[in-house]
Design a protein around this motif. Structure first.
Motif, short mmCIF file in Angstrom:
data_model
loop_
_atom_site.label_atom_id
_atom_site.label_comp_id
_atom_site.label_asym_id
_atom_site.label_seq_id
_atom_site.Cartn_x
_atom_site.Cartn_y
_atom_site.Cartn_z
N ASP A 337 -47.35 -4.95 32.95
CA ASP A 337 -47.20 -3.11 32.88
C ASP A 337 -46.75 -2.86 32.98
OD1 ASP A 337 -50.93 -3.24 33.39
OD2 ASP A 337 -49.94 -3.96 31.89
N ALA A 338 -46.33 -1.87 33.06
CA ALA A 338 -44.71 -1.07 32.77
C ALA A 338 -45.06 -0.45 34.03
CB ALA A 338 -44.90 0.60 31.80
N THR A 339 -45.70 -0.62 35.01
CA THR A 339 -45.76 0.19 36.34
C THR A 339 -46.60 -0.14 37.33
OG1 THR A 339 -48.44 0.97 35.60
CG2 THR A 339 -46.64 2.54 34.97
N ASP A 340 -46.52 -0.71 38.09
CA ASP A 340 -46.77 -1.54 39.44
C ASP A 340 -47.95 -0.63 39.81
OD1 ASP A 340 -46.82 0.38 41.09
OD2 ASP A 340 -44.81 -0.19 42.17
N ALA A 341 -48.80 -2.34 40.91
CA ALA A 341 -50.09 -1.54 40.87
C ALA A 341 -50.61 -0.90 41.69
CB ALA A 341 -50.38 -3.29 42.02
N GLY A 342 -49.47 0.49 42.18
CA GLY A 342 -49.53 2.03 42.69
C GLY A 342 -49.36 2.57 42.03
N GLY A 343 -48.86 2.05 40.11
CA GLY A 343 -49.12 3.37 39.40
C GLY A 343 -48.00 4.04 38.76
N GLU A 344 -46.94 3.49 40.02
CA GLU A 344 -45.17 3.99 39.95
C GLU A 344 -43.88 2.87 39.48
OE1 GLU A 344 -44.82 5.17 43.55
OE2 GLU A 344 -46.34 6.25 44.14
N ASP A 345 -43.60 4.07 38.89
CA ASP A 345 -42.16 3.06 38.03
C ASP A 345 -41.50 2.00 38.92
OD1 ASP A 345 -42.97 4.29 35.79
OD2 ASP A 345 -41.60 5.61 35.66
N ARG A 346 -41.22 1.03 38.55
CA ARG A 346 -40.30 0.63 39.60
C ARG A 346 -38.40 0.43 38.82
NH1 ARG A 346 -43.91 -5.11 40.96
NH2 ARG A 346 -41.93 -4.92 43.09
N ARG A 379 -27.83 -19.28 26.77
CA ARG A 379 -29.46 -19.18 27.11
C ARG A 379 -28.95 -18.32 28.58
NH1 ARG A 379 -29.98 -24.15 24.74
NH2 ARG A 379 -29.20 -25.46 26.93
N LEU A 380 -27.87 -18.74 29.50
CA LEU A 380 -28.09 -18.01 31.31
C LEU A 380 -27.41 -17.44 30.82
CD1 LEU A 380 -28.11 -18.02 34.07
CD2 LEU A 380 -25.11 -19.49 33.45
N ALA A 381 -26.89 -16.06 30.05
CA ALA A 381 -26.87 -14.96 29.88
C ALA A 381 -28.24 -14.19 29.43
CB ALA A 381 -25.97 -14.68 28.68
N ASP A 382 -28.49 -14.90 28.32
CA ASP A 382 -30.67 -14.58 28.44
C ASP A 382 -30.89 -14.38 29.55
OD1 ASP A 382 -30.28 -13.52 25.38
OD2 ASP A 382 -30.95 -15.39 24.58
N ARG A 383 -30.92 -15.01 30.47
CA ARG A 383 -31.88 -15.31 31.71
C ARG A 383 -31.42 -13.99 32.60
NH1 ARG A 383 -35.18 -17.98 33.95
NH2 ARG A 383 -34.31 -17.99 35.94
N LEU A 384 -30.42 -13.96 32.72
CA LEU A 384 -29.93 -13.08 33.47
C LEU A 384 -30.58 -11.19 32.86
CD1 LEU A 384 -26.12 -13.78 33.93
CD2 LEU A 384 -27.96 -14.07 35.34
N GLY A 385 -30.30 -11.16 31.53
CA GLY A 385 -30.74 -9.83 30.93
C GLY A 385 -32.18 -9.52 30.93
N GLY A 386 -32.86 -11.05 31.38
CA GLY A 386 -34.87 -10.39 31.45
C GLY A 386 -35.20 -11.40 30.74
N HIS A 387 -34.30 -11.40 29.08
CA HIS A 387 -34.71 -11.29 27.82
C HIS A 387 -36.21 -12.83 28.37
CE1 HIS A 387 -32.59 -8.63 25.98
NE2 HIS A 387 -31.79 -9.10 26.93
N VAL A 398 -35.13 -13.82 36.89
CA VAL A 398 -34.32 -13.14 37.74
C VAL A 398 -34.16 -12.36 38.84
CG1 VAL A 398 -31.75 -12.91 37.37
CG2 VAL A 398 -32.99 -14.15 35.49
N LEU A 399 -33.83 -12.25 39.65
CA LEU A 399 -34.13 -10.66 40.86
C LEU A 399 -33.13 -10.22 40.13
CD1 LEU A 399 -34.70 -13.42 44.06
CD2 LEU A 399 -36.46 -12.28 41.48
N LEU A 400 -33.36 -8.59 41.07
CA LEU A 400 -32.53 -7.64 41.05
C LEU A 400 -32.80 -6.50 41.84
CD1 LEU A 400 -29.63 -6.07 40.14
CD2 LEU A 400 -31.35 -4.63 37.98
N GLY A 401 -31.77 -7.25 43.00
CA GLY A 401 -31.81 -6.27 44.27
C GLY A 401 -33.45 -6.93 44.72
N GLU A 407 -40.97 -7.79 36.19
CA GLU A 407 -42.00 -6.66 36.96
C GLU A 407 -41.47 -5.40 36.41
OE1 GLU A 407 -43.26 -8.13 41.12
OE2 GLU A 407 -43.86 -9.64 40.20
N LEU A 408 -40.78 -5.15 35.69
CA LEU A 408 -39.85 -3.60 35.81
C LEU A 408 -40.47 -3.65 34.63
CD1 LEU A 408 -36.04 -4.31 36.69
CD2 LEU A 408 -38.38 -2.94 38.16
N PRO A 409 -40.81 -1.92 34.31
CA PRO A 409 -40.78 -1.84 33.08
C PRO A 409 -39.56 -2.13 32.46
CG PRO A 409 -41.33 0.06 34.56
CD PRO A 409 -40.79 -0.91 34.97
#
Length: 605
Positions: A337-346, A379-387, A398-401, A407-409
């Motif tokens: 979902d666009a929000t995490d379990a706590g309902g806040e934007d991540r 394909r790597l470029a797409d992965r890095l963009g979360g596509h 892929v992890l950002l920070g 898991e991000l909106p």
């Protein structure tokens, strides 16, 4: 929902488990409009069904020389005429509203899905099919939604007619009550074959559309190699197949239409013959015979709705199936979902890390990635963009920070990481409209254009200006930027990406279409403008690699070496093979030479 209220604030979450379920879901979303249209349809059809009653009363009044009943019949006919007029106008108005609003809902759903998937959409579904779904298929789906309310109104009126005739004149009413359901259901045995033929026609039409789209997109290349006639010949053959399939389909629908004319005609003959005998025997009056005859004759009108709904469903079901297939595509297999379990934007900030390849792009640094295979780089470029990854591929995010992009909106992920592929698309419009993109405000248009070295592009646009007083920002760019060269299009797309100023910018071969001199200047512009910002460039050009803070070599899907461009040239043969295009024999001889050079440099130091 009125047309003036479009677009929808939220088109909803469709049921895409099948084409039929999608149509049912769409009908539920249009329920209020369907009920309104059905009520107006009932008024219209009941007005038509009431005409025979007024006519029969009038005929019998003339036979009986009863002026009062004749006046009553006249008033009844006027009322029925008014009901027909008002009902017809409002039925058409509400039905077309249902059509347009349903089509708009589907269009919004497709647009939302296109924005969600981005460039990956055409990797999952052919471009021609996407065009067919968003044009012809949307129209057919809207047709079914529009026809549904008319069909329900017609079916209800037929039931009322059968019951009314049975009460009005039982002897003839029984014949009509048995005959009309038979007429309504008579087309059912023909529908499966008609549906199959319609499916074949639609499939061939989709392939022809896809072929035409590919031919138009590659027309410049085809002309260069003299292959346009070959592809045009293929399109002619494909269009002829569509024509033959359409003729076969039309034959079945013509047979269904003929059935809807012949069988009611037979019923009418039976009613007239039986009714005339009853009238001669004195069991019914002339007015009653005229009423029953006229009613049966006018049942042709509501019966047409059965044929229309059969055609609409047969054409719209495969269209809905294709639309559902596109709408069922997801960004990843674990989209949240666009929000995490706590309902806040991540949100996320920091290093960009790909667990699948081991690639790390430190925050605030310029990282270059070298891949021997351009497809792997894409394909790597797409992965890095979360596509989303290809079907069946590893969906490790892929992890950002340290936060998975999955898991991000979607909006947050797109704002944080922007990917520019190797073939960016320029939409038609002015240069000002092209650069009018969501951005941080830190980078001005002039800075982005300067960093992308677009001076010659601005000069060309200024010269091409007709009614914009030589202002390149107001000069119109044709569709896909076809009035510009490949290098100019690439640099304008780069300027657009630089304008967005995302936290992480991923560029896939951003200078592949420019000369070496321009490439060196563009590399410097990117490095300067993106200073202290995370930038990842997938390239094999030494001019770009030499500007990077760190270079990562990806071989066989794994990050195998990290360093600066010069360090990797000196110690990594696989890196030299990709960057310098050396053969195996050259690599064998180059190794000792590089070792000797390094030794001499060490001694001189």
């Amino acid at each position: 929902m009125q047309i003036r209220d479009l677009p929808y604030a939220d088109p909803g979450v469709p049921d895409v488990r099948s084409g039929t379920r999608f149509l049912i879901w769409l009908g539920r979303q249009q329920l209020a409009g369907q009920v309104k249209s059905m009520l107006w349809g009932l008024l219209h059809h009941l007005g038509i069904a009431g005409l025979p009653l007024g006519t029969g009363i009038a005929v019998q009044a003339v036979v009986d020389r009863d002026g009062g009943r004749l006046a009553v019949a006249g008033v009844l006919l006027v009322v029925m005429g008014a009901a027909i007029a008002v009902g017809d106008v409002m039925l058409h108005r509400t039905a077309v509203t249902n059509w347009i609003t349903a089509s708009a809902r589907v269009q919004q759903l497709l647009s939302r899905k296109t924005a969600e998937l981005g460039a990956l959409l055409t990797r999952r579904v052919a471009a021609g099919e996407v065009v067919a779904v968003s044009t012809g298929d949307v129209e057919k789906i809207g047709w079914f939604v529009e026809a549904l309310s008319r069909f329900v109104a017609g079916a209800v009126v037929l039931v009322i007619i059968c019951v009314g005739l049975f009460v009005y004149e039982p002897s003839l009413g029984v014949v009509v009550a048995v005959g009309i359901p038979f007429l309504a259901l008579s087309v059912l045995p023909l529908l499966p074959r008609a549906t199959r033929r319609a499916d074949v026609q639609r499939e061939k039409a989709g392939k022809a559309t896809e072929l035409a789209s590919d031919t138009v997109a590659g027309l410049r290349v085809l002309r260069g190699i003299g292959g346009e006639e070959l592809f045009l010949g293929r399109y002619r053959a494909a269009s002829q197949e569509v024509r033959r399939a359409a003729v076969r389909s039309a034959r079945m629908w013509a047979l269904i239409s003929a059935t809807q004319v012949v069988l009611p005609g037979i019923l009418l003959i039976v009613v007239v013959a039986y009714g005339a005998r009853l009238a001669l025997d004195g069991r019914i009056t002339v007015g009653e015979l005229v009423t029953v005859y006229s009613t049966v004759a006018l049942t042709l009108y509501p019966l047409r709705n059965f044929e229309e709904i059969a055609m609409a469903f047969s054409f719209s079901r495969p269209s809905a199936k294709r639309a559902a297939r596109v709408l069922a595509l997801t960004r990843t297999s674990t989209t949240t979902d666009a929000t995490d379990a706590g309902g806040e934007d991540r949100t996320a900030h920091g290093d960009l890390y790909d667990p699948l390849t081991g690639l790390l792009a430190p925050a605030g640094r310029f990282t270059a990635v070298v891949c021997g295979d351009p497809d792997v780089a894409g394909r790597l470029a797409d992965r890095l963009g979360g596509h989303p990854a290809e079907p069946g591929a590893d969906h490790t995010s892929v992890l950002l920070g340290g936060v998975p992009l999955d898991e991000l909106p979607l909006g947050a992920a797109r704002t944080a990481v922007l990917v520019q592929d190797k073939d960016p698309v320029l939409l038609s419009g002015t240069l000002h409209e092209l650069l009018d993109v969501p951005r941080s405000g830190e980078v001005l248009p002039a800075q982005a254009l300067a960093a992308a070295r677009c001076e010659d592009v601005l000069d060309a646009l200024a010269q091409a200006s007709v009614d914009s007083d030589g202002d390149p920002m107001r000069t119109r760019i044709t569709e896909r930027g076809r009035s510009l060269s490949g290098g100019q299009r690439q640099r304008l797309a780069l300027a657009r990406s630089l304008m967005a100023d995302p936290e992480v910018l991923v560029l896939d071969e951003p200078t592949s279409a420019v000369d070496a001199h321009t490439e060196a200047r563009v590399a410097a512009g990117i490095s300067e403008l993106r200073e202290a910002r995370t930038t990842v460039v997938l390239a094999s050009s030494p001019l770009l690699l030499d500007r990077a803070d760190r270079v990562v070599l990806v071989d066989e899907g794994q990050a195998v070496a990290v360093g600066t461009h010069r360090e990797l040239l000196a110690r990594e043969p696989r890196y030299r093979a990709v960057v310098t295009r050396e053969t195996d024999e050259e690599l064998d001889t180059a190794g000792p030479r590089l070792g000797e050079i390094e030794a001499l440099e060490g001694e001189s130091a």
